[in-house]
Design a protein around this motif. Sequence first.
Motif, PDB file in Angstrom:
ATOM      1  N   VAL A  96       0.839  -1.203   0.000  1.00 57.17           N
ATOM      2  CA  VAL A  96       0.000   0.000   0.000  1.00 57.17           C
ATOM      3  C   VAL A  96       0.875   1.256   0.000  1.00 57.17           C
ATOM      4  O   VAL A  96       1.930   1.289   0.650  1.00 57.17           O
ATOM      5  CB  VAL A  96      -0.930   0.024   1.240  1.00 57.17           C
ATOM      6  N   PHE A  97       0.408   2.307  -0.697  1.00 61.24           N
ATOM      7  CA  PHE A  97       1.197   3.532  -0.767  1.00 61.24           C
ATOM      8  C   PHE A  97       0.295   4.722  -1.082  1.00 61.24           C
ATOM      9  O   PHE A  97      -0.778   4.579  -1.661  1.00 61.24           O
ATOM     10  CB  PHE A  97       2.306   3.415  -1.822  1.00 61.24           C
ATOM     11  N   GLY A  98       0.744   5.908  -0.680  1.00 57.55           N
ATOM     12  CA  GLY A  98       0.012   7.148  -0.939  1.00 57.55           C
ATOM     13  C   GLY A  98       0.793   8.333  -0.418  1.00 57.55           C
ATOM     14  O   GLY A  98       1.765   8.184   0.335  1.00 57.55           O
TER      15      GLY A  98
ATOM     16  N   ASP B 100       8.972  11.125  -7.794  1.00 57.26           N
ATOM     17  CA  ASP B 100       7.986  10.335  -8.538  1.00 57.26           C
ATOM     18  C   ASP B 100       8.281   8.835  -8.473  1.00 57.26           C
ATOM     19  O   ASP B 100       7.381   8.018  -8.724  1.00 57.26           O
ATOM     20  CB  ASP B 100       7.945  10.760 -10.008  1.00 57.26           C
ATOM     21  N   GLU B 101       9.502   8.451  -8.149  1.00 50.35           N
ATOM     22  CA  GLU B 101       9.906   7.040  -8.177  1.00 50.35           C
ATOM     23  C   GLU B 101       9.897   6.379  -6.798  1.00 50.35           C
ATOM     24  O   GLU B 101      10.274   5.204  -6.692  1.00 50.35           O
ATOM     25  CB  GLU B 101      11.295   6.913  -8.787  1.00 50.35           C
ATOM     26  N   VAL B 102       9.461   7.065  -5.754  1.00 57.16           N
ATOM     27  CA  VAL B 102       9.638   6.519  -4.399  1.00 57.16           C
ATOM     28  C   VAL B 102       8.865   5.222  -4.172  1.00 57.16           C
ATOM     29  O   VAL B 102       9.303   4.368  -3.385  1.00 57.16           O
ATOM     30  CB  VAL B 102       9.273   7.553  -3.313  1.00 57.16           C
ATOM     31  N   PHE B 103       7.724   5.045  -4.842  1.00 57.66           N
ATOM     32  CA  PHE B 103       6.968   3.798  -4.682  1.00 57.66           C
ATOM     33  C   PHE B 103       7.331   2.772  -5.746  1.00 57.66           C
ATOM     34  O   PHE B 103       7.462   1.580  -5.463  1.00 57.66           O
ATOM     35  CB  PHE B 103       5.463   4.087  -4.700  1.00 57.66           C
TER      36      PHE B 103
ATOM     37  N   ASN C 146       3.696   9.959  -8.170  1.00 61.08           N
ATOM     38  CA  ASN C 146       4.375   8.789  -7.631  1.00 61.08           C
ATOM     39  C   ASN C 146       3.411   7.621  -7.404  1.00 61.08           C
ATOM     40  O   ASN C 146       3.799   6.454  -7.542  1.00 61.08           O
ATOM     41  CB  ASN C 146       5.164   9.119  -6.365  1.00 61.08           C
ATOM     42  N   VAL C 147       2.143   7.912  -7.089  1.00 62.78           N
ATOM     43  CA  VAL C 147       1.142   6.844  -6.993  1.00 62.78           C
ATOM     44  C   VAL C 147       0.887   6.271  -8.390  1.00 62.78           C
ATOM     45  O   VAL C 147       0.780   5.051  -8.570  1.00 62.78           O
ATOM     46  CB  VAL C 147      -0.162   7.357  -6.355  1.00 62.78           C
ATOM     47  N   ARG C 148       0.808   7.149  -9.372  1.00 66.26           N
ATOM     48  CA  ARG C 148       0.653   6.691 -10.759  1.00 66.26           C
ATOM     49  C   ARG C 148       1.801   5.760 -11.165  1.00 66.26           C
ATOM     50  O   ARG C 148       1.580   4.667 -11.685  1.00 66.26           O
ATOM     51  CB  ARG C 148       0.601   7.897 -11.702  1.00 66.26           C
ATOM     52  N   ARG C 149       3.049   6.188 -10.895  1.00 64.25           N
ATOM     53  CA  ARG C 149       4.202   5.365 -11.258  1.00 64.25           C
ATOM     54  C   ARG C 149       4.191   4.046 -10.489  1.00 64.25           C
ATOM     55  O   ARG C 149       4.566   2.998 -11.030  1.00 64.25           O
ATOM     56  CB  ARG C 149       5.499   6.135 -10.980  1.00 64.25           C
ATOM     57  N   GLY C 150       3.743   4.082  -9.232  1.00 62.04           N
ATOM     58  CA  GLY C 150       3.654   2.855  -8.463  1.00 62.04           C
ATOM     59  C   GLY C 150       2.673   1.874  -9.073  1.00 62.04           C
ATOM     60  O   GLY C 150       2.973   0.675  -9.217  1.00 62.04           O
TER      61      GLY C 150
ATOM     62  N   GLY D 243      -6.858   4.412 -16.825  1.00 59.24           N
ATOM     63  CA  GLY D 243      -7.088   3.001 -16.522  1.00 59.24           C
ATOM     64  C   GLY D 243      -5.879   2.299 -15.947  1.00 59.24           C
ATOM     65  O   GLY D 243      -5.555   1.180 -16.340  1.00 59.24           O
ATOM     66  N   LEU D 244      -5.217   2.926 -14.971  1.00 57.19           N
ATOM     67  CA  LEU D 244      -3.965   2.387 -14.449  1.00 57.19           C
ATOM     68  C   LEU D 244      -4.154   1.348 -13.361  1.00 57.19           C
ATOM     69  O   LEU D 244      -3.163   0.767 -12.896  1.00 57.19           O
ATOM     70  CB  LEU D 244      -3.096   3.527 -13.924  1.00 57.19           C
ATOM     71  N   ALA D 245      -5.398   1.111 -12.927  1.00 58.22           N
ATOM     72  CA  ALA D 245      -5.644   0.108 -11.895  1.00 58.22           C
ATOM     73  C   ALA D 245      -6.729  -0.849 -12.357  1.00 58.22           C
ATOM     74  O   ALA D 245      -7.658  -0.458 -13.072  1.00 58.22           O
ATOM     75  CB  ALA D 245      -6.048   0.776 -10.582  1.00 58.22           C
TER      76      ALA D 245
END
Length: 208
Positions: free
Chosen positions: A53-55, A103-106, A131-135, A161-163
């Motif tokens: 989980v991340f945010g 942006d890359e932390v997750f 960063n949530v998008r990249r995750g 539609g990333l999820a």
Amino acid sequence: MTATMRPSAFPAVDHAFARRLVPGRALAADAPRIARACYEMAVRFHRGGRLIVFGNGGPATDAQHVVVEFVHPVVVGKRALPAISLTNDAATLTGIARADGFDEVFAAQLRLLAAPQDIALGLSADGRCANVRRGLETARHLDLLTVGLLGGDGGEIARDGLADHVVIARSDDPGIVKEVHMTTYHILWELVHVFFAQPGLLEREASR
């Protein structure tokens, strides 16, 4: 008490409830979507998967709360479910941000920690957190099941539609979004255990 004698707090309370009416009804309308997400999460857990989980900001604390819920049993005697928050370790977050950008932390942590049977759950108050998008993009590339809890209109994360499963708290107020997300992830936690009460159902799906 007559209408003219109502305490001054009453209009404020009425307004607070009114602001939550549309997001609350939208969440109720999403019941089939939430149930499907719970079922697919239960299948992944049954295969030995973990919830990651991340945010950002307020949702970073929600990520930690989600993990606490999943790692303790919903009922005494029921199993705890493995879960990890990517927002817990400040040294890791700041180290990745310094080396690769915020942006890359997750995404960087997912590349290191995730396995294909896992679940990635990203939280964003407006659906526009890079960063949530990249995750979520990285998780999908790694074949994880992806779930997005978003606010506002869902932003780019919903639009693109990333999820695999998206639930949108339809409000621009971060406080209301947080309330709806909290309700949603408690439902996810509880319904996953409902599906675990039907082991034959999960075994058939997991064997495919």
